[in-house]
Write an enzyme that holds these catalytic residues in place. Structure first.
Site, PDB file in Angstrom:
ATOM      1  N   SER A 178      22.685-103.871  48.543  1.00  0.00           N
ATOM      2  CA  SER A 178      21.793-104.135  49.670  1.00  0.00           C
ATOM      3  C   SER A 178      22.178-103.264  50.861  1.00  0.00           C
ATOM      4  O   SER A 178      23.243-102.635  50.891  1.00  0.00           O
ATOM      5  CB  SER A 178      21.877-105.610  50.080  1.00  0.00           C
ATOM      6  OG  SER A 178      23.141-105.892  50.680  1.00  0.00           O
ATOM      7  N   LYS A 179      21.302-103.256  51.844  1.00  0.00           N
ATOM      8  CA  LYS A 179      21.570-102.532  53.084  1.00  0.00           C
ATOM      9  C   LYS A 179      22.848-103.050  53.736  1.00  0.00           C
ATOM     10  O   LYS A 179      23.629-102.285  54.310  1.00  0.00           O
ATOM     11  CB  LYS A 179      20.385-102.680  54.041  1.00  0.00           C
ATOM     12  CG  LYS A 179      20.593-102.021  55.401  1.00  0.00           C
ATOM     13  CD  LYS A 179      19.400-102.254  56.302  1.00  0.00           C
ATOM     14  CE  LYS A 179      19.624-101.679  57.683  1.00  0.00           C
ATOM     15  NZ  LYS A 179      20.765-102.311  58.390  1.00  0.00           N
ATOM     16  N   ARG A 180      23.070-104.339  53.627  1.00  0.00           N
ATOM     17  CA  ARG A 180      24.261-104.944  54.223  1.00  0.00           C
ATOM     18  C   ARG A 180      25.538-104.344  53.640  1.00  0.00           C
ATOM     19  O   ARG A 180      26.528-104.135  54.348  1.00  0.00           O
ATOM     20  CB  ARG A 180      24.234-106.464  53.996  1.00  0.00           C
ATOM     21  CG  ARG A 180      25.249-107.229  54.832  1.00  0.00           C
ATOM     22  CD  ARG A 180      25.095-108.733  54.649  1.00  0.00           C
ATOM     23  NE  ARG A 180      23.807-109.204  55.141  1.00  0.00           N
ATOM     24  CZ  ARG A 180      22.790-109.610  54.376  1.00  0.00           C
ATOM     25  NH1 ARG A 180      22.918-109.601  53.053  1.00  0.00           N
ATOM     26  NH2 ARG A 180      21.662-110.026  54.888  1.00  0.00           N
ATOM     27  N   ASP A 188      26.026-100.971  55.295  1.00  0.00           N
ATOM     28  CA  ASP A 188      26.480-101.145  56.682  1.00  0.00           C
ATOM     29  C   ASP A 188      27.962-101.529  56.723  1.00  0.00           C
ATOM     30  O   ASP A 188      28.725-101.043  57.562  1.00  0.00           O
ATOM     31  CB  ASP A 188      25.653-102.225  57.387  1.00  0.00           C
ATOM     32  CG  ASP A 188      24.208-101.806  57.604  1.00  0.00           C
ATOM     33  OD1 ASP A 188      23.931-100.594  57.551  1.00  0.00           O
ATOM     34  OD2 ASP A 188      23.359-102.689  57.814  1.00  0.00           O
TER      35      ASP A 188
END
Length: 503
Positions: A262-264, A267
């Site tokens: 995921s994007k998380r 990040d």
């Protein structure tokens, strides 16, 4: 394969394209090109509530940057357009009506409140509410109402949806090109909504109709659509159409822990999960992209190809043409593929080494311009000398700054190691040797200096290490004689003098 191969990538414009979507597009593209087929882009924008401005252009730009352009799609109109579902919405109702007429679908007038009550009642009894064969004739739909009641409800404008009538007591035998044979008990299926009360089709109906009308022969999509396979095959059967071949790609998994990437994760661990940078139109939050982080599209594509596929050999580095030649759905894995940020950098470094020096130097010149550095040096030679240690083009400056700027500081550890009491005298003598050289080519300077060192019967380190400090400022960098030849005699002698005076 006797048919003309046609595959499609059908993203929804609800935000930036995740690299999982890029991989799906890539595998479709590779399969199409391997079989001299057509790669179609279809924008599935029937869910207008989730539509994000700019997302469609982002999808198209991402595919272009990744060098996997579509053959047909928005802006590349073919005979099967339009390629946005919102522009095809008049097509879908007739097929929903056809399913009702043939008994494979029905009108459902249940309100959201009524359905919520049913769910709560089931939960109170320790059951899960499923709208299907075991209760559909007891609910508010055309299976339990008279024809007059149905006609009155529709003519009065009462909201309704159209649901698919899943068959009862049947074992479906399905085939997936990656996962093999699959058996599904139809009693476990719910009666999915095909047409919403707002007059728009759901994904399930629009997807099937479009794939049929666009003559899609192979559906290659993510594993998350595997639970929909039974419904889609049943829809093809109910409409009297031949179903395409289905292949469901494995998930791309987190580098650490369990679950989908995921994007998380990006990040948290500091890597992109999108091909291009994306600015959220609502929050103005900027998400990084592989392009902006300095990755080559060839490296990204090579990395993505190995997330779920392997060629069956030890080879890991592939050009796009090589991937096309080698790609085979039979070599796609069922199990999820763990994303590895460090392996991605490895692919980047390897492809950077294979990139033409002149192409890299053109990008490097832009970096020099930003630093207000003009040069007469052959930048192609500089790039070739240092690129072996570079991962990104932006690394070239740190690896080569000494070609363009004379050192003003010297690494203290290097000085302590290499700069001895007799070093200044040896460096003065070296300068006299260099000053007498008329042919300052790399090979000639190397021959004369090494001959002088041998003649003095001293260790090469007593000369070469201080010389490197003088030219570079540290004990790093490529061949010294290549550096001195490129910056020239005058600059070489000047740098040695500076080092003597500074140390």
């Amino acid at each position: 394969m006797t048919k003309d191969i046609r595959v499609r990538f059908a993203p929804s414009p609800t935000g930036p394209l995740h690299i999982g979507g890029v991989r799906t597009a890539l595998f479709n593209y590779l399969f199409a090109k391997k079989h001299k087929g057509t790669f179609v882009l279809r924008i599935e924008d029937t869910d207008q509530n989730r539509y994000v401005p700019g997302a469609e252009n982002y999808i198209k730009d991402a595919l272009e940057w990744c060098k996997i352009p579509y053959d047909e799609g928005p802006g590349k109109e073919g005979e099967f357009g339009p390629y946005r579902q919102s522009e095809r919405k008049d097509l879908y109702k007739q097929y929903a009506d056809q399913l009702i007429k043939s008994g494979f679908a029905y009108y459902a007038f249940d309100t959201p409140e009524a359905l919520e009550t049913e769910r709560k009642n089931h939960e109170a009894n320790g059951k899960t509410f499923i709208y299907n064969w075991h209760n559909r004739e007891k609910l508010n739909n055309s299976l339990s109402l008279s024809q007059n009641d149905i006609a009155n409800k529709i003519s009065s404008g009462e909201p309704y949806v159209i649901r698919f009538k899943s068959p009862q007591d049947e074992i479906l035998h399905l085939t997936d090109e990656i996962r093999g044979d699959i058996k599904i008990d139809t009693n476990t299926l719910d009666d999915k909504i095909l047409f919403k009360s707002d007059g728009m089709p759901t994904y399930h109906l629009a997807n099937i109709v479009d794939d049929h009308l666009m003559k899609i022969t192979h559906v290659i999509r993510g594993e998350e659509w595997l639970p929909s396979l039974a419904l889609h095959v049943l829809l093809y059967r109910s409409l009297g159409w031949e179903a395409p071949s289905f292949s469901h790609l494995p998930l791309i998994l987190k580098p650490v822990g369990k679950g989908k990437l995921s994007k998380r994760d990006g990040d948290k661990l500091g890597f992109p999960v999108f091909p291009l940078a994306w600015t959220d139109p609502k929050t103005n939050e900027i998400s990084s992209g592989y392009r902006e982080d300095g990755y080559l599209p060839e490296a990204v594509i090579n990395m993505l190809a190995f997330l779920g596929w392997n060629p069956g050999t030890e080879q890991e580095l592939f050009s796009l043409d090589e991937l096309i030649n080698e790609f085979d759905l039979k070599r796609v894995n069922k199990a999820g593929a763990k994303f590895d940020p460090e392996k991605t950098k490895w692919f980047q470094q390897q492809h950077l080494q294979q990139t033409d020096n002149h192409l890299l130097s053109q990008q490097f010149l832009s970096i020099l311009k930003e630093k207000n550095i003009s040069t007469t040096l052959d930048v192609d030679i500089v790039v070739n000398a240092v690129k072996e240690r570079a991962v990104f083009v932006k690394d070239l400056w740190d690896l080569s700054h000494f070609y363009f700027l004379s050192p003003t500081e010297y690494d203290p550890k290097a000085i302590k190691k290499a700069w001895k009491e007799d070093t200044p005298n040896l460096m003065h003598e070296l300068n006299r040797i260099l000053d007498d050289i008329s042919d300052f080519s790399e090979d000639n300077v190397s021959s004369i200096v090494k001959g002088w060192i041998t003649g003095k019967e001293i260790g090469f380190g007593k000369i070469m290490m201080p010389l490197r400090i003088a030219l570079v400022g540290s004990l790093q960098g490529p061949d010294l004689f290549q550096i001195s030849s490129l910056i020239g005699k005058e600059e070489t002698i000047k740098r040695i003098k500076n080092a003597i005076e500074s140390n």
